[in-house]
Design a protein around this motif. Structure first.
Motif, short mmCIF file in Angstrom:
data_model
loop_
_atom_site.label_atom_id
_atom_site.label_comp_id
_atom_site.label_asym_id
_atom_site.label_seq_id
_atom_site.Cartn_x
_atom_site.Cartn_y
_atom_site.Cartn_z
N SER A 1 0.83 -1.20 0.00
CA SER A 1 0.00 0.00 0.00
C SER A 1 0.87 1.26 0.00
O SER A 1 1.77 1.41 0.82
CB SER A 1 -0.91 0.01 1.23
OG SER A 1 -1.71 1.18 1.25
N GLN A 2 0.59 2.12 -0.97
CA GLN A 2 1.27 3.41 -1.13
C GLN A 2 2.76 3.27 -1.41
O GLN A 2 3.54 4.18 -1.12
CB GLN A 2 1.01 4.30 0.09
CG GLN A 2 -0.46 4.56 0.35
CD GLN A 2 -0.71 5.52 1.48
OE1 GLN A 2 -0.01 6.51 1.64
NE2 GLN A 2 -1.73 5.22 2.28
N ASN A 3 3.15 2.14 -1.95
CA ASN A 3 4.53 1.98 -2.38
C ASN A 3 4.64 2.37 -3.86
O ASN A 3 4.05 1.71 -4.73
CB ASN A 3 5.00 0.54 -2.21
CG ASN A 3 6.40 0.35 -2.78
OD1 ASN A 3 7.32 1.08 -2.42
ND2 ASN A 3 6.56 -0.61 -3.68
N PHE A 4 5.37 3.41 -4.15
CA PHE A 4 5.49 3.90 -5.52
C PHE A 4 6.90 3.67 -6.09
O PHE A 4 7.27 4.26 -7.10
CB PHE A 4 5.13 5.39 -5.59
CG PHE A 4 3.74 5.67 -5.08
CD1 PHE A 4 2.65 4.97 -5.55
CD2 PHE A 4 3.54 6.64 -4.10
CE1 PHE A 4 1.37 5.22 -5.07
CE2 PHE A 4 2.26 6.90 -3.61
CZ PHE A 4 1.17 6.19 -4.11
N GLU A 5 7.67 2.83 -5.41
CA GLU A 5 9.00 2.47 -5.89
C GLU A 5 8.90 1.22 -6.77
O GLU A 5 8.03 0.36 -6.56
CB GLU A 5 9.94 2.21 -4.71
CG GLU A 5 10.11 3.38 -3.76
CD GLU A 5 10.79 4.57 -4.42
OE1 GLU A 5 11.66 4.34 -5.29
OE2 GLU A 5 10.46 5.71 -4.06
N GLU A 6 9.79 1.12 -7.76
CA GLU A 6 9.82 -0.07 -8.61
C GLU A 6 10.06 -1.32 -7.77
O GLU A 6 10.95 -1.34 -6.91
CB GLU A 6 10.93 0.07 -9.66
CG GLU A 6 10.64 1.11 -10.73
CD GLU A 6 9.58 0.66 -11.71
OE1 GLU A 6 9.24 -0.55 -11.72
OE2 GLU A 6 9.06 1.51 -12.48
N LYS B 1 9.77 -5.63 -8.50
CA LYS B 1 9.42 -6.68 -9.45
C LYS B 1 8.34 -7.60 -8.90
O LYS B 1 7.42 -8.01 -9.63
CB LYS B 1 10.67 -7.49 -9.81
CG LYS B 1 11.62 -6.76 -10.74
CD LYS B 1 12.76 -7.67 -11.18
CE LYS B 1 13.69 -6.95 -12.14
NZ LYS B 1 14.80 -7.84 -12.60
N GLU B 2 8.45 -7.95 -7.63
CA GLU B 2 7.44 -8.84 -7.05
C GLU B 2 6.06 -8.17 -7.06
O GLU B 2 5.06 -8.79 -7.43
CB GLU B 2 7.80 -9.21 -5.61
CG GLU B 2 6.81 -10.21 -5.00
CD GLU B 2 6.94 -10.37 -3.50
OE1 GLU B 2 6.26 -11.26 -2.95
OE2 GLU B 2 7.70 -9.60 -2.88
N GLN B 3 6.04 -6.90 -6.69
CA GLN B 3 4.78 -6.16 -6.70
C GLN B 3 4.19 -6.13 -8.10
O GLN B 3 2.99 -6.40 -8.28
CB GLN B 3 5.01 -4.72 -6.22
CG GLN B 3 3.77 -3.82 -6.31
CD GLN B 3 4.06 -2.41 -5.82
OE1 GLN B 3 4.93 -2.20 -4.99
NE2 GLN B 3 3.32 -1.44 -6.34
N TYR B 4 5.00 -5.84 -9.10
CA TYR B 4 4.51 -5.77 -10.48
C TYR B 4 3.90 -7.09 -10.91
O TYR B 4 2.75 -7.14 -11.39
CB TYR B 4 5.66 -5.39 -11.43
CG TYR B 4 5.29 -5.54 -12.88
CD1 TYR B 4 4.53 -4.58 -13.53
CD2 TYR B 4 5.69 -6.68 -13.60
CE1 TYR B 4 4.17 -4.74 -14.87
CE2 TYR B 4 5.34 -6.84 -14.93
CZ TYR B 4 4.58 -5.87 -15.55
OH TYR B 4 4.21 -6.04 -16.87
N HIS B 5 4.62 -8.18 -10.74
CA HIS B 5 4.15 -9.47 -11.23
C HIS B 5 2.94 -9.97 -10.42
O HIS B 5 2.03 -10.59 -10.99
CB HIS B 5 5.28 -10.50 -11.17
CG HIS B 5 6.35 -10.26 -12.19
ND1 HIS B 5 6.13 -10.34 -13.55
CD2 HIS B 5 7.66 -9.91 -12.05
CE1 HIS B 5 7.24 -10.07 -14.21
NE2 HIS B 5 8.18 -9.80 -13.32
N PHE B 6 2.92 -9.69 -9.13
CA PHE B 6 1.82 -10.14 -8.30
C PHE B 6 0.52 -9.40 -8.65
O PHE B 6 -0.54 -10.01 -8.78
CB PHE B 6 2.15 -9.95 -6.82
CG PHE B 6 1.27 -10.76 -5.91
CD1 PHE B 6 1.58 -12.08 -5.62
CD2 PHE B 6 0.13 -10.21 -5.35
CE1 PHE B 6 0.77 -12.84 -4.77
CE2 PHE B 6 -0.68 -10.95 -4.51
CZ PHE B 6 -0.36 -12.27 -4.22
N LEU B 7 0.62 -8.09 -8.82
CA LEU B 7 -0.57 -7.31 -9.17
C LEU B 7 -1.07 -7.66 -10.57
O LEU B 7 -2.28 -7.65 -10.83
CB LEU B 7 -0.28 -5.81 -9.05
CG LEU B 7 0.07 -5.30 -7.65
CD1 LEU B 7 0.22 -3.78 -7.66
CD2 LEU B 7 -0.98 -5.72 -6.63
#
Length: 274
Positions: free
Chosen positions: A129-134, A136-142
């Motif tokens: 939540s509210q993480n706007f840094e690159e 990879k895990e966040q990108y692929h999971f979302l």
């Protein structure tokens, strides 16, 4: 209202119109005790909203969508919407996507109950939540959540409240909304609309896709969900308050709309964590 208001990471340069300063393809915004802006707004991102506690009404085009606890709503990009809730406490997660697959599913609004696997995925995603840094895990999971949505969707069209465009029908809806606990008198409603009972039934169905009786049932059940969320009444009390003569009649009607019994909803509300 001041300009340059921040809402879910987006910047409101003009009332109801948001620009997007976020470089990420997708990001999460979770808010405990969500606050609402009671006016229409629009942005370029597709929006997945998950109500983990309470309930929300979303106003989109000619319909009002109820999103109860443990349900999600998908709103396509560039679709005007606003939300409100009378719930004392609403916990809401929003995932905003800059790019979505070119499937018909993502071009329409959808409301559905969250299956266990998706609820676990959304719970895990809340850590960003509210993480706007690159990341990879966040990108692929979302992206995995996004791509799986059509498979998770078991849509409940009964959670949509149609708004007729025929001006003669607006007072009919208002009459039912204000007096939902009482039995319908079609002849009286027809006189109010200055038409015959037969014409009222035909035009109402053509305008909204449902009968007057179905609209009445839907309003009763939606009101009962609001009362369940208040945690002040027993199910028997709620049944009588929304116009049913017995708990069994209420339970049967509720189940027809929600695909689950009111006891299950009450249990979820009572065990919800802040």
């Amino acid at each position: 209202m001041q300009n340059d208001k921040n809402k879910c990471g987006l910047i409101e340069r003009k009332k109801g119109e948001f620009s997007d300063p976020i470089n990420l393809d997708a990001y999460v915004w979770y808010q405990n005790n969500w606050t609402h802006d009671d006016y229409e707004h629009v942005h370029a991102r597709g929006q997945l909203s998950f109500v983990s506690q309470g309930y929300q009404y979303f106003y989109i085009e000619n319909r009002i969508y109820l999103v109860p606890q443990n349900h999600v709503i998908w709103i396509p990009s560039k679709v005007k919407h606003k939300s409100r809730s009378e719930a004392e406490h609403v916990d809401l997660m929003v995932i905003l996507y800059a790019n979505v697959p070119e499937f018909d599913f993502f071009r329409s609004v959808h409301v559905f109950a969250v299956p266990t696997v998706l609820r676990e995925m959304l719970g895990y995603a809340s850590k960003w939540s509210q993480n706007f840094e690159e990341n990879k895990e966040q990108y692929h999971f979302l992206q995995a959540i996004l791509n799986c949505l059509p498979n998770f969707c078991s849509e409940n069209h009964n959670l949509q409240i149609p708004i007729p465009s025929n001006e003669k029908l607006i007072p009919i809806c208002e009459e039912i909304n204000n007096n939902f606990k009482y039995a319908i008198n079609i002849e009286m409603l027809a006189r109010k609309a200055a038409m015959s009972a037969r014409s009222l039934q035909r035009i109402f169905k053509a305008e909204t896709g449902i009968t007057v009786q179905k609209y009445h049932q839907l309003i009763r059940i939606l009101k009962s969900i609001e009362m369940i969320d208040q945690k002040k009444f027993t199910l028997t009390e709620i049944a009588y308050m929304v116009g049913y003569k017995s708990l069994s009649a209420f339970t049967s009607s509720y189940q027809a709309i929600m695909k689950d019994g009111p006891r299950a909803m009450k249990k979820k509300v009572l065990t919800a964590r802040y």
